[in-house]
Motif scaffolding. Structure first.
Motif, PDB file in Angstrom:
ATOM      1  N   ASN A  74       0.836  -1.205   0.000  1.00  0.00           N
ATOM      2  CA  ASN A  74       0.000   0.000   0.000  1.00  0.00           C
ATOM      3  C   ASN A  74       0.869   1.253   0.000  1.00  0.00           C
ATOM      4  O   ASN A  74       0.552   2.239  -0.683  1.00  0.00           O
ATOM      5  CB  ASN A  74      -0.928  -0.003   1.216  1.00  0.00           C
ATOM      6  CG  ASN A  74      -2.065  -0.999   1.075  1.00  0.00           C
ATOM      7  OD1 ASN A  74      -2.452  -1.358  -0.040  1.00  0.00           O
ATOM      8  ND2 ASN A  74      -2.592  -1.470   2.200  1.00  0.00           N
ATOM      9  N   ALA A  75       1.978   1.235   0.763  1.00  0.00           N
ATOM     10  CA  ALA A  75       2.877   2.393   0.787  1.00  0.00           C
ATOM     11  C   ALA A  75       3.503   2.611  -0.582  1.00  0.00           C
ATOM     12  O   ALA A  75       3.623   3.749  -1.053  1.00  0.00           O
ATOM     13  CB  ALA A  75       3.961   2.180   1.842  1.00  0.00           C
ATOM     14  N   LEU A  76       3.881   1.522  -1.255  1.00  0.00           N
ATOM     15  CA  LEU A  76       4.448   1.640  -2.601  1.00  0.00           C
ATOM     16  C   LEU A  76       3.406   2.163  -3.578  1.00  0.00           C
ATOM     17  O   LEU A  76       3.704   3.004  -4.442  1.00  0.00           O
ATOM     18  CB  LEU A  76       4.973   0.274  -3.061  1.00  0.00           C
ATOM     19  CG  LEU A  76       5.566   0.220  -4.476  1.00  0.00           C
ATOM     20  CD1 LEU A  76       6.783   1.140  -4.584  1.00  0.00           C
ATOM     21  CD2 LEU A  76       5.943  -1.215  -4.853  1.00  0.00           C
ATOM     22  N   ARG A  77       2.178   1.708  -3.419  1.00  0.00           N
ATOM     23  CA  ARG A  77       1.096   2.162  -4.313  1.00  0.00           C
ATOM     24  C   ARG A  77       0.838   3.654  -4.129  1.00  0.00           C
ATOM     25  O   ARG A  77       0.659   4.391  -5.104  1.00  0.00           O
ATOM     26  CB  ARG A  77      -0.164   1.336  -4.038  1.00  0.00           C
ATOM     27  CG  ARG A  77      -1.316   1.651  -5.006  1.00  0.00           C
ATOM     28  CD  ARG A  77      -2.502   0.735  -4.764  1.00  0.00           C
ATOM     29  NE  ARG A  77      -2.231  -0.633  -5.187  1.00  0.00           N
ATOM     30  CZ  ARG A  77      -2.084  -1.659  -4.375  1.00  0.00           C
ATOM     31  NH1 ARG A  77      -2.174  -1.484  -3.060  1.00  0.00           N
ATOM     32  NH2 ARG A  77      -1.844  -2.862  -4.843  1.00  0.00           N
ATOM     33  N   ALA A 117       3.572   5.524  -5.811  1.00  0.00           N
ATOM     34  CA  ALA A 117       3.422   5.466  -7.258  1.00  0.00           C
ATOM     35  C   ALA A 117       2.372   6.471  -7.736  1.00  0.00           C
ATOM     36  O   ALA A 117       2.589   7.207  -8.712  1.00  0.00           O
ATOM     37  CB  ALA A 117       3.043   4.052  -7.688  1.00  0.00           C
ATOM     38  N   VAL A 118       1.228   6.520  -7.060  1.00  0.00           N
ATOM     39  CA  VAL A 118       0.158   7.451  -7.441  1.00  0.00           C
ATOM     40  C   VAL A 118       0.630   8.888  -7.296  1.00  0.00           C
ATOM     41  O   VAL A 118       0.389   9.739  -8.175  1.00  0.00           O
ATOM     42  CB  VAL A 118      -1.095   7.197  -6.565  1.00  0.00           C
ATOM     43  CG1 VAL A 118      -2.136   8.298  -6.786  1.00  0.00           C
ATOM     44  CG2 VAL A 118      -1.694   5.829  -6.882  1.00  0.00           C
ATOM     45  N   ALA A 119       1.336   9.191  -6.205  1.00  0.00           N
ATOM     46  CA  ALA A 119       1.824  10.550  -5.987  1.00  0.00           C
ATOM     47  C   ALA A 119       2.854  10.950  -7.037  1.00  0.00           C
ATOM     48  O   ALA A 119       3.034  12.139  -7.319  1.00  0.00           O
ATOM     49  CB  ALA A 119       2.431  10.656  -4.595  1.00  0.00           C
ATOM     50  N   SER A 174      12.274   2.173  -4.054  1.00  0.00           N
ATOM     51  CA  SER A 174      11.099   1.924  -3.208  1.00  0.00           C
ATOM     52  C   SER A 174      10.544   0.530  -3.437  1.00  0.00           C
ATOM     53  O   SER A 174      10.073  -0.123  -2.499  1.00  0.00           O
ATOM     54  CB  SER A 174      10.035   2.981  -3.487  1.00  0.00           C
ATOM     55  OG  SER A 174      10.531   4.272  -3.217  1.00  0.00           O
ATOM     56  N   THR A 175      10.601   0.060  -4.681  1.00  0.00           N
ATOM     57  CA  THR A 175      10.138  -1.303  -4.976  1.00  0.00           C
ATOM     58  C   THR A 175      11.025  -2.323  -4.266  1.00  0.00           C
ATOM     59  O   THR A 175      10.529  -3.296  -3.675  1.00  0.00           O
ATOM     60  CB  THR A 175      10.142  -1.560  -6.494  1.00  0.00           C
ATOM     61  OG1 THR A 175       9.299  -0.600  -7.140  1.00  0.00           O
ATOM     62  CG2 THR A 175       9.637  -2.959  -6.812  1.00  0.00           C
ATOM     63  N   LEU A 176      12.329  -2.093  -4.318  1.00  0.00           N
ATOM     64  CA  LEU A 176      13.250  -2.998  -3.630  1.00  0.00           C
ATOM     65  C   LEU A 176      12.977  -3.007  -2.131  1.00  0.00           C
ATOM     66  O   LEU A 176      12.966  -4.066  -1.495  1.00  0.00           O
ATOM     67  CB  LEU A 176      14.695  -2.571  -3.913  1.00  0.00           C
ATOM     68  CG  LEU A 176      15.786  -3.412  -3.250  1.00  0.00           C
ATOM     69  CD1 LEU A 176      15.735  -4.852  -3.745  1.00  0.00           C
ATOM     70  CD2 LEU A 176      17.166  -2.811  -3.522  1.00  0.00           C
TER      71      LEU A 176
END
Length: 754
Positions: free
Chosen positions: A485-488, A491-493, A528-530
């Motif tokens: 959720n934090a990564l999502r 990504a949106v921001a 961030s994905t890592l």
């Protein structure tokens, strides 16, 4: 005809060698070979039944003698103040031996009833039969400290080198081990902490901490990585003989090549490929992957095995390696050197034209590497630039690269996680000083070797699964819902999308990475994905490998440097009936414990290697304090901001107190800091310009001062040093995040005022 020793001779020999003696050691001592070993086994069994010998696992000892290392019970001091101890376990018929404790100045105080682990020396004395040196008290694990010793009027003090250490330790005059002022020492807590500074005793002197080659030594000692092999382990390795051809497939006629880094310390894998001539597989390839047969030399229950399991893996540093196995094995008998016949476990993999594995077959074999190539040599050959070594094997290299390119299509269909972050390389001079810090260039040659290692690892897991054999899987689970959720949100921001409401697959993350590629957010999204990924580990249960998008995966290709791979080799030996050195029953029963142990040692090594890199980078940058560097925000915490410098990849800390005269609200979910007056938002991935304020090589710490954020000058507070012209308000490039951050800050303030 082989002469069999008498029972009396056997007892005398074992008594003269009080350490545990394996049956094969006894056989070697008396020159017993072949069928005569049966008679030896019978004699040992009779001595055991008669009570003259005691069997421990696969070795024997004289019950009338104490082993070199024993557990003792401390007794009360005698009238002369001497301290004696008695063995906790005594099974001999003779009276229990008396043991005198010889304590050193740095040893802790001992009292009646203490249980200790001690090293024993047999002596001829009227009052006692052994003298003992303390190793440690049983049931205690005093805290260890690594630091710089400073002499004082009474003893001295230790200044810890750990970044987070906040206090010094006092050392009494009798506990200094004669350490000199400024020396690097290892110490342990001496007694409970009371008022004032805690007390410690020096247990080891490590020399000059400013010497460049002390950097990795600090990390090795600080993290408890075993860096010296016990004598019996080295002796066992030195006694190893080259493996015979008997019972093995002869692969010496195949042009197997090793391809490694230029500074490789060992060679445990070799490759060969050729087009498949089977009409049923048009355009396909046959790929051979041969791996050093470490299991032949490191057998279950041996001293080598116990030490390798304790270490779990080799640890690699810029200036040295702490190997899992002694050099006689890791650098010689197990290493696939050019032109030398070596034992191996090999897998023959058949690929179709689309790069998918059609079949595989394992065998225990003998091989000979025809050439030891570097990645640079292999890459140059693929690009048509040959040297004397690669010219001889041009056709073999072409087949390898053709087979690899076929697998790329299969890889694209599988969609393993494709994170692209550069790897830095520290280059040292002969005296251990950093000469440069560069980012490693990644070639197709690297990817080729990695791909065929993955293929072999998959084949090993599938083979053992099919044979219902126990093994250790390499497990990597999907990200937690919270991290996803934090990564999502990030990504949106940043203007991207990450699929929601469906089972997460690596292709969804790859789509996000593709969206960010080439944009200003590229590195941020990769980083961030890592960070959203869970850490891989070893397990006897199969949870799959999320990152590689594989259902079955085990480590098979590096048994010289990973104990997990040795377990998989033993499982293959046992499953195929290739010999008696396969997976033992003890291995099977303790598989879960082994998995936990080596997962922990792997993390220990990773932390030590990272700390060493930080110290080298701090030493490299220490002469550039005051200079300006560009970088990106790589971490947000309540106490400050971490910046990854573009030039070296080093991480510097911007303390929150240096950001100005306003209060910064920390949003842990959004990973931002927001100024309550200016509205300035500092977020992951922001471009920054910083000034290096401090570099401390002994701890690896870097302090930097934030000058510009996304091209704008940061507003400075009264406590900040220097200035760069007129300050301006920094406008966040994430208006959605800014509103969210402000709203959260308002709610927090409102709650405090109620």
């Amino acid at each position: 005809m082989t002469k069999i020793p008498t029972k009396s001779e056997l007892r005398d020999w074992i008594s003269e060698h009080p350490g545990e003696a394996a049956k094969r050691d006894i056989a070697r001592a008396f020159g017993i070979k072949g069928a005569a070993r049966i008679d030896l086994k019978r004699l040992l069994k009779e001595l055991e039944e008669e009570g003259f010998l005691e069997k421990r696992r696969k070795s024997y000892r004289d019950p009338e003698k104490l082993p070199p290392v024993s557990i003792l019970l401390v007794q009360a001091p005698n009238a002369d103040g001497d301290l004696y101890a008695r063995p906790v376990e005594w099974r001999g018929d003779a009276p229990e031996p008396r043991i005198l404790l010889t304590l050193r100045n740095a040893d802790p105080a001992l009292g009646a009833g203490d249980r200790i682990l001690a090293k024993l020396l047999s002596v001829r004395h009227d009052e006692h039969q052994y003298e003992a040196r303390l190793i440690r008290k049983i049931g205690t694990n005093p805290r260890r400290i690594l630091g710089i010793f400073r002499t004082g009027t009474e003893g001295g003090r230790i200044v810890p080198i750990d970044k987070g250490a906040d206090r010094e330790w006092m050392v009494s005059p009798g506990a200094t081990q004669n350490a000199q002022d400024g020396e690097l020492v290892e110490a342990e807590q001496a007694g409970p902490a009371r008022m004032g500074l805690p007390r410690a005793r020096v247990v080891d002197r490590l020399g000059d901490p400013s010497a460049p080659k002390a950097v990795s030594l600090i990390a090795i000692h600080q993290h408890g990585i075993p860096d010296a092999f016990p004598d019996d382990v080295v002796a066992e390795a030195d006694a190893a003989q080259e493996a015979p051809m008997t019972g093995r497939t002869d692969l010496t006629g195949i042009n197997l090549l090793t391809i490694d880094p230029w500074d490789a310390r060992d060679h445990d894998d070799a490759l060969f490929a050729e087009p498949d001539t089977d009409a049923a597989n048009p355009g396909g390839f046959i790929v051979w992957v041969a791996i050093a047969d470490v299991a032949h030399y490191v057998t279950p229950g041996s001293e080598l095995d116990r030490e390798a399991r304790r270490r779990g893996n080799s640890s690699y540093f810029p200036d040295r390696v702490v190997p899992m196995l002694p050099d006689r094995l890791s650098g010689d008998l197990c290493s696939l050197h050019e032109g030398v016949v070596r034992p191996c476990i090999a897998v023959r993999i058949v690929l179709n034209a689309g790069g998918d594995k059609v079949s595989h077959k394992f065998m225990r074999a003998m091989m000979r590497s025809v050439a030891s190539l570097t990645y640079e040599q292999a890459q140059a050959a693929d690009e048509g630039r040959f040297d004397d070594a690669t010219q001889l094997f041009a056709a073999d290299l072409k087949a390898l690269f053709d087979a690899y390119r076929a697998t790329r299509a299969a890889r694209a269909r599988r969609q393993p996680l494709d994170i692209d972050l550069p790897e830095r390389q520290i280059v040292l001079s002969d005296d251990g000083r950093v000469t440069s810090v560069a980012f490693k260039e990644r070639f197709d040659a690297h990817k080729l070797v990695e791909e065929f290692m993955v293929q072999a690892n998959v084949a090993a897991a599938e083979e053992l699964n099919a044979r219902k054999s126990p093994l250790l899987f390499r497990a990597h689970e999907e990200p937690s819902p919270e991290k996803l959720n934090a990564l999502r949100e990030l990504a949106v921001a940043s203007g991207f999308t990450l699929a929601k409401g469906q089972v997460l697959q690596t292709r969804h993350l790859n789509q996000l990475l593709d969206q960010a590629e080439g944009t200003e957010f590229d590195e941020l999204i990769n980083m961030s994905t890592l960070r959203s990924m869970t850490q891989a580990y070893y397990s006897p249960d199969n949870y799959g490998h999320f990152g590689l998008a594989l259902r079955n995966y085990a480590h098979f290709t590096s048994p010289i440097r990973r104990y997990a791979d040795l377990i998989v080799h033993r499982a293959l030996i046992r499953a195929h009936g290739w010999g008696k050195d396969g997976l033992s029953q003890w291995d099977v029963e303790n598989l879960a414990e082994t998995a936990k142990l080596i997962s922990d040692t792997e993390r220990r090594s990773m932390t030590a290697e990272r700390d060493t890199t930080d110290r080298y980078l701090a030493a490299f940058l220490s002469e550039r304090v005051g200079q300006e560097f560009t970088g990106r925000i790589s971490g947000i915490a309540r106490f400050g901001v971490f910046v990854k410098l573009d030039e070296t990849g080093a991480d510097g800390l911007v303390p929150i107190r240096s950001l100005g005269d306003e209060y910064f609200h920390h949003d842990a979910d959004a990973q931002t800091l927001m100024g309550d007056k200016s509205g300035t938002i500092i977020a992951l991935g922001d471009r920054v310009l910083v000034k290096l304020a401090e570099a401390v090589p002994i701890t690896g710490g870097l302090m930097v001062e934030l000058l510009e954020l996304n091209g704008a000058v940061l507003p400075r507070g009264p406590g900040a040093s220097g200035g760069r012209g007129k300050s301006v308000r920094v406008v966040s490039r994430r208006p959605g995040k800014e509103r969210t951050g402000k709203a959260k800050a308002k709610r927090k303030v409102a709650r405090k005022r109620v």
